[in-house]
Design a protein around this motif. Structure first.
Motif, PDB file in Angstrom:
ATOM      1  N   LYS B 188      -2.732  -5.535  -2.423  1.00 47.37           N
ATOM      2  CA  LYS B 188      -3.753  -6.048  -3.348  1.00 47.37           C
ATOM      3  C   LYS B 188      -5.072  -6.329  -2.611  1.00 47.37           C
ATOM      4  O   LYS B 188      -6.157  -5.970  -3.067  1.00 47.37           O
ATOM      5  CB  LYS B 188      -3.256  -7.361  -3.976  1.00 47.37           C
ATOM      6  N   ILE B 189      -4.923  -6.996  -1.476  1.00 47.22           N
ATOM      7  CA  ILE B 189      -6.100  -7.369  -0.682  1.00 47.22           C
ATOM      8  C   ILE B 189      -6.782  -6.101  -0.142  1.00 47.22           C
ATOM      9  O   ILE B 189      -8.018  -5.979  -0.172  1.00 47.22           O
ATOM     10  CB  ILE B 189      -5.694  -8.324   0.479  1.00 47.22           C
ATOM     11  N   GLU B 190      -5.967  -5.163   0.305  1.00 45.92           N
ATOM     12  CA  GLU B 190      -6.532  -3.907   0.814  1.00 45.92           C
ATOM     13  C   GLU B 190      -7.308  -3.182  -0.281  1.00 45.92           C
ATOM     14  O   GLU B 190      -8.391  -2.658  -0.048  1.00 45.92           O
ATOM     15  CB  GLU B 190      -5.420  -3.002   1.350  1.00 45.92           C
ATOM     16  N   ALA B 191      -6.756  -3.192  -1.500  1.00 47.25           N
ATOM     17  CA  ALA B 191      -7.413  -2.507  -2.614  1.00 47.25           C
ATOM     18  C   ALA B 191      -8.749  -3.164  -2.921  1.00 47.25           C
ATOM     19  O   ALA B 191      -9.766  -2.488  -3.143  1.00 47.25           O
ATOM     20  CB  ALA B 191      -6.509  -2.531  -3.845  1.00 47.25           C
ATOM     21  N   LEU B 192      -8.767  -4.499  -2.901  1.00 54.22           N
ATOM     22  CA  LEU B 192      -9.998  -5.232  -3.191  1.00 54.22           C
ATOM     23  C   LEU B 192     -11.030  -5.002  -2.091  1.00 54.22           C
ATOM     24  O   LEU B 192     -12.235  -4.894  -2.351  1.00 54.22           O
ATOM     25  CB  LEU B 192      -9.691  -6.724  -3.332  1.00 54.22           C
ATOM     26  N   ALA B 193     -10.544  -4.916  -0.856  1.00 51.23           N
ATOM     27  CA  ALA B 193     -11.453  -4.775   0.291  1.00 51.23           C
ATOM     28  C   ALA B 193     -11.866  -3.323   0.510  1.00 51.23           C
ATOM     29  O   ALA B 193     -12.833  -3.046   1.224  1.00 51.23           O
ATOM     30  CB  ALA B 193     -10.780  -5.310   1.541  1.00 51.23           C
ATOM     31  N   GLU B 194     -11.111  -2.438  -0.073  1.00 51.92           N
ATOM     32  CA  GLU B 194     -11.285  -1.002   0.159  1.00 51.92           C
ATOM     33  C   GLU B 194     -11.207  -0.683   1.641  1.00 51.92           C
ATOM     34  O   GLU B 194     -11.957   0.134   2.183  1.00 51.92           O
ATOM     35  CB  GLU B 194     -12.619  -0.503  -0.443  1.00 51.92           C
ATOM     36  N   ARG B 195     -10.345  -1.394   2.341  1.00 51.01           N
ATOM     37  CA  ARG B 195     -10.037  -1.085   3.736  1.00 51.01           C
ATOM     38  C   ARG B 195      -8.639  -1.599   4.051  1.00 51.01           C
ATOM     39  O   ARG B 195      -8.106  -2.449   3.350  1.00 51.01           O
ATOM     40  CB  ARG B 195     -11.079  -1.659   4.703  1.00 51.01           C
ATOM     41  N   LYS B 196      -8.091  -1.079   5.148  1.00 49.41           N
ATOM     42  CA  LYS B 196      -6.710  -1.390   5.509  1.00 49.41           C
ATOM     43  C   LYS B 196      -6.627  -2.697   6.304  1.00 49.41           C
ATOM     44  O   LYS B 196      -7.542  -3.050   7.038  1.00 49.41           O
ATOM     45  CB  LYS B 196      -6.127  -0.250   6.377  1.00 49.41           C
ATOM     46  N   VAL B 197      -5.502  -3.376   6.151  1.00 49.06           N
ATOM     47  CA  VAL B 197      -5.169  -4.476   7.048  1.00 49.06           C
ATOM     48  C   VAL B 197      -4.588  -3.836   8.299  1.00 49.06           C
ATOM     49  O   VAL B 197      -3.505  -3.259   8.252  1.00 49.06           O
ATOM     50  CB  VAL B 197      -4.115  -5.418   6.403  1.00 49.06           C
ATOM     51  N   THR B 198      -5.304  -3.872   9.405  1.00 47.67           N
ATOM     52  CA  THR B 198      -4.783  -3.230  10.617  1.00 47.67           C
ATOM     53  C   THR B 198      -3.927  -4.223  11.402  1.00 47.67           C
ATOM     54  O   THR B 198      -4.150  -5.430  11.331  1.00 47.67           O
ATOM     55  CB  THR B 198      -5.938  -2.759  11.529  1.00 47.67           C
ATOM     56  N   PRO B 199      -2.953  -3.690  12.161  1.00 50.82           N
ATOM     57  CA  PRO B 199      -2.118  -4.593  12.971  1.00 50.82           C
ATOM     58  C   PRO B 199      -2.955  -5.437  13.921  1.00 50.82           C
ATOM     59  O   PRO B 199      -2.660  -6.601  14.147  1.00 50.82           O
ATOM     60  CB  PRO B 199      -1.207  -3.633  13.744  1.00 50.82           C
ATOM     61  N   GLU B 200      -4.013  -4.840  14.453  1.00 47.07           N
ATOM     62  CA  GLU B 200      -4.857  -5.546  15.408  1.00 47.07           C
ATOM     63  C   GLU B 200      -5.522  -6.755  14.736  1.00 47.07           C
ATOM     64  O   GLU B 200      -5.489  -7.882  15.239  1.00 47.07           O
ATOM     65  CB  GLU B 200      -5.914  -4.563  15.958  1.00 47.07           C
TER      66      GLU B 200
END
Lengths: 245, 424
Positions: B188-200
Motif C-alpha cells: 500500500k505504502i509503495e503504491a502511494l509513494a510510487e517507489r519500492k521499500v528497499t531493504p537498505e
C-alpha cells in the motif's frame, strides 16, 4: 489534650471534639454556598488543641486554616472502628458520594469502593426525589415504609429518574409505592458496590442516609445482616478525623 | 500566541479562531499540570517545546516534506509499523486526540457513549482544528477496537484509508495473518509513494526506530531509582513527544535528558523524597493533551514509576531484529516485534498479565492504578484478571474509569488520596 475533627461535606459540615478518647461535643450545620464561612462559624464555638480536616472541603481547610487532612474514607474507617471495634465493613452514604469500606481489625482501610462521578444513589438523589414527590427529606423514608409494593424505577441518574417519577405519577401510581421504588433503586446500586468489596464482620451503616428508616430496613433485608447504626451516623467521619491527629 | 503560523493554518483550511481556542485550552491544562511541577530536569524544556510546536513547527516540517514529494501518513495505533512508512521517506503521524475541547464536535454526529480518545480525535478533524487532517495523504486504521473499526468505514468515504487487520488471538494462524497484513501495508505504502521499500532503507529505519526505543527503555530504567530522577508526568510528556517528533532528533534529545537524569541520580536530585510511594499506571493510553490522572496522582504525593500502556512500555519494549538485508526477513522481524504488543483486544492476553506482574516487582511498585478510558471494555474487564494476580502478591490496586472531562476531579482526588493512604 483535646482533639477535634471537621468533616466538610457536600451538604453538611460536621465537627466532633474528643478528650481522652471520649466524644465531648459534636455539631452539624448545613454547608450552604459558603463552606469557608460556615466552617469558621462552627470552629469558633469550640476549643481544641489539635484538629484534622476531612470531606470534600478538606483542601479548603488545608489552604485556609493550615489543618492537616485525611480522606473521608480513612476517617470513616477510623471513626467506625472507634464506635464499634468489631466493625469490618462500613457503608457510608452521604450527600454526593456513597462508599463501601472494608476495615481491618485495627481500623485501617483494607479496600474501598466509591461512586465515580455523579450523585446517583446518594443522599442528594433522595433529596431531589423527595422534593419531586412533595415530601421533606425527614418524612421521605417513613412515607416509603408505608408502601404496599414498590414501583419499578429503572434510572439511577437523578435527572432521568425525576422524569421517570413524573411519568409514573401521571399514570396514577401511588406516591408511597414510587417512594419505596426509589429507595429500592439506591439499595440495588449499593449492593452492587458491596459485591465488589465483600461483606465481612460487623457492618456499620453511616452517613446522613443512615437516618432514613426505609433505607436501613431495606438494606438489612437485602444483605441478610444486622446493621449497626451509630447514634449520630453523620459524625463518624468527624470522629475519625479527630482520631487521625 | 500572536502566531507566526497563522497563515499556515489558514492555508491548510483550519478554523483559525476555533483553533486558537483549542490551543488556549490545551495550554491552560498544560500549565495547571505539567507546568505546575517543581524541580523538573532542564532537558524537559525540549519536550515541552515538542508539545508546543506540535501544531506549529512540526506541521511546517511536514508541509515542507510534502513539497519534496514525501507524504504524511496518519495513524491511530502503535500496532502500525512506522518503519515501513519511513522507508519511503514518508512521515508516520499518530493522530490520537487527548483533549476534551474537541469532544462535543464529535458528539454532533457520533454516539456519545464511545471512548473519549476516539471522540477527541474525530472532533479535532470535524471542527477543522487538527492540522494533520488536511495534510495527510493517507490514514491507517486497525482493528483493535470496535468503535474505531466502524469509524474507519465512515472516514474512508472522505479520506484515502487503509485498515490493517490486527488479529484477536496469538496462535500461528493469527501470526500468519498479521505477517500478511504487514506485507499488504508495505505494498500500500509503495503504491502511494510510487517507489519500492528497499531493504537498505528499511534497515536504516528499523535502526532509527530501535534507537528511539532504546532511549525510551533507558529512561524507563532510570525511573527504577528511588527516588526517580524524573516525575511520571514528565516521563509521560516525553512519551507523548515520541509520538509526534522527528525520531532522530527526538532520540538525540532524549539521550541528553537521560544523561542529565543519571547526573541527578548521582547528585541525589529528584522532585520526590526517597521512599516516595511508587505507582504503576496500567491500561489505556494518555495521549498529548491528557495529563489528568498522572497529575492527580503526583499532586497527591506519590509518583508514577512505570506506565504499562500504549503511551508507555507497550510502545518501546521489544526491538526489531536489525541488519537483515532481505525484505522478507525484515517483514518477518517487523511482524514478530509488533505482534508482541499486549493489546487487550487479544483473547486471551495472558502475556500482559505476566508482564504486568513482573513490572510490579522490577519497579518496586507499591500500588497499581488501572487507568481505563471510559467505554474501553477490553481493558476494563481485563483488570479482573490482573487484580487476581496482584492480590496473590499483596499489591493493592485502584481502578479509575474516566474520560477527558474535569467533572469527576473531586471524586477522583478522594479515591486517589484514600488509595495512597492505604499504601502507608
Amino acid at each position: 489534650m483535646i482533639h477535634a475533627g471537621i468533616d466538610i461535606g457536600s451538604r453538611t459540615i460536621k465537627l466532633a471534639v474528643l478528650e481522652q478518647g471520649k466524644i465531648i461535643a459534636h455539631q452539624i450545620i448545613d454547608t450552604g454556598i459558603d463552606p469557608l464561612a460556615n466552617s469558621k462559624k462552627i470552629l469558633s464555638q469550640y476549643k481544641f488543641d489539635k484538629i484534622v480536616a476531612t470531606g470534600y472541603g478538606r483542601y479548603l481547610a488545608q489552604k485556609q486554616f493550615g489543618f492537616p487532612i485525611v480522606t473521608e474514607i480513612k476517617a470513616y474507617a477510623k471513626g467506625a472502628h472507634f464506635l464499634f471495634p468489631g466493625c469490618r465493613t462500613v457503608i457510608d452514604i452521604g450527600g454526593q458520594d456513597s462508599k463501601i469500606i472494608r476495615v481491618s481489625s485495627h481500623g485501617k482501610v483494607e479496600d474501598f469502593e466509591m461512586n465515580d462521578r455523579c450523585a446517583a444513589g446518594t443522599g442528594r438523589f433522595l433529596e431531589v426525589m423527595a422534593t419531586t414527590l412533595g415530601f421533606t427529606i425527614d418524612q421521605f423514608g417513613e412515607q416509603a415504609c408505608d408502601a404496599k409494593k414498590p414501583a419499578t424505577i429503572n434510572s439511577m441518574c437523578t435527572v432521568f429518574a425525576e422524569s421517570e417519577v413524573i411519568s409514573l405519577l401521571s399514570h396514577g401510581e401511588n406516591v408511597h409505592d414510587i417512594a419505596l421504588g426509589l429507595h429500592q433503586s439506591i439499595i440495588n446500586r449499593i449492593v452492587g458496590m458491596i459485591g465488589r468489596v465483600g461483606l465481612e464482620g460487623e457492618v456499620i451503616f453511616a452517613g446522613g442516609v443512615a437516618k432514613n428508616r426505609c433505607m436501613r430496613e431495606l438494606l438489612a433485608k437485602k444483605l441478610h445482616k444486622k446493621l449497626l447504626i451509630p447514634e449520630e451516623p453523620q459524625i463518624v467521619g468527624a470522629i475519625g478525623a479527630a482520631l487521625s491527629v | 500566541m500572536e502566531n507566526k503560523y497563522e497563515k499556515m493554518w489558514q492555508d491548510i483550511g483550519l478554523d483559525v479562531p476555533l483553533h486558537k481556542e483549542l490551543l488556549e485550552s490545551i495550554n491552560k491544562s498544560f500549565n495547571a499540570t505539567v507546568g505546575a511541577q517543581q524541580n523538573r530536569p532542564l532537558g524537559m524544556k525540549y519536550f515541552d517545546q515538542v508539545l508546543h510546536e506540535s501544531h506549529g513547527g512540526r506541521v511546517a516540517e511536514l508541509i515542507e516534506n510534502k513539497a519534496r514529494g514525501n507524504k504524511t501518513v496518519g495513524t491511530f495505533c502503535i500496532y502500525v509499523p512506522d518503519e515501513i512508512v519511513m522507508a519511503v521517506d514518508f512521515i508516520p503521524m499518530p493522530l490520537c486526540g487527548g483533549t476534551n475541547f474537541s469532544v462535543p464536535y464529535a458528539e454532533k454526529t457520533f454516539p456519545r457513549d464511545i471512548c473519549p480518545l476516539v471522540k477527541s480525535t474525530l472532533g479535532l478533524a470535524f471542527s477543522k482544528t487538527c492540522p494533520y487532517a488536511p495534510i495527510k495523504s493517507m490514514a491507517v486504521g486497525e482493528t483493535t477496537c470496535d468503535a474505531k473499526k466502524k469509524t474507519w468505514e465512515i472516514l474512508a468515504k472522505k479520506v484515502n484509508f487503509h485498515v490493517m487487520e490486527v488479529p484477536q488471538k496469538k496462535n500461528d494462524l493469527d501470526k500468519k495473518i498479521w505477517r500478511e497484513e504487514v506485507e499488504e501495508f508495505k505494498n500500500k505504502i509503495e503504491a502511494l509513494a510510487e517507489r519500492k521499500v528497499t531493504p537498505e532503507k528499511l534497515r536504516q529505519n528499523i535502526k532509527i526506530m530501535n534507537d528511539k526505543r532504546r532511549a525510551l527503555q533507558k529512561l524507563g530504567e532510570l525511573r527504577k531509582h528511588d527516588p526517580p530522577p524524573i516525575s511520571g508526568l514528565d516521563a509521560l510528556v516525553v512519551m507523548q513527544g515520541a509520538l509526534n517528533d522527528e525520531p532522530v532528533r527526538f532520540t538525540q534529545n532524549l539521550n541528553k535528558l537521560n544523561q542529565e537524569l543519571e547526573e541527578r541520580i548521582t547528585q541525589g536530585i529528584s522532585p520526590f523524597a526517597k521512599g516516595v510511594k511508587r505507582i504503576m499506571i496500567s491500561g489505556t493510553p494518555s495521549v498529548m493533551g491528557n495529563w489528568k490522572v498522572h497529575s492527580l496522582i503526583e499532586k497527591s504525593g506519590a509518583t508514577i514509576v512505570v506506565d504499562e500502556s500504549c503511551t508507555g512500555t507497550r510502545y518501546y519494549e521489544n526491538l526489531v531484529t536489525e541488519n537483515d538485508n532481505n525484505i522478507d526477513k525484515q517483514l518477518d522481524a517487523l511482524a514478530e516485534r509488533y505482534m508482541k504488543i499486549n493489546c487487550s483486544c487479544f483473547t486471551p492476553n495472558d502475556d500482559r498479565i505476566t508482564d504486568a506482574v513482573n513490572k510490579v516487582e522490577q519497579f518496586k511498585v507499591n500500588g497499581v492504578v488501572h487507568y481505563i478510558l471510559q467505554y474501553c471494555h477490553t481493558y476494563n474487564v481485563e483488570t479482573l484478571k490482573l487484580d487476581a494476580e496482584f492480590k496473590k502478591k499483596n499489591i493493592p490496586s485502584l481502578k479509575i474509569v474516566t474520560d477527558y472531562s474535569e467533572e469527576d476531579i473531586g471524586q477522583l482526588r478522594t479515591r486517589i488520596d484514600a488509595f495512597l493512604e492505604r499504601l502507608e
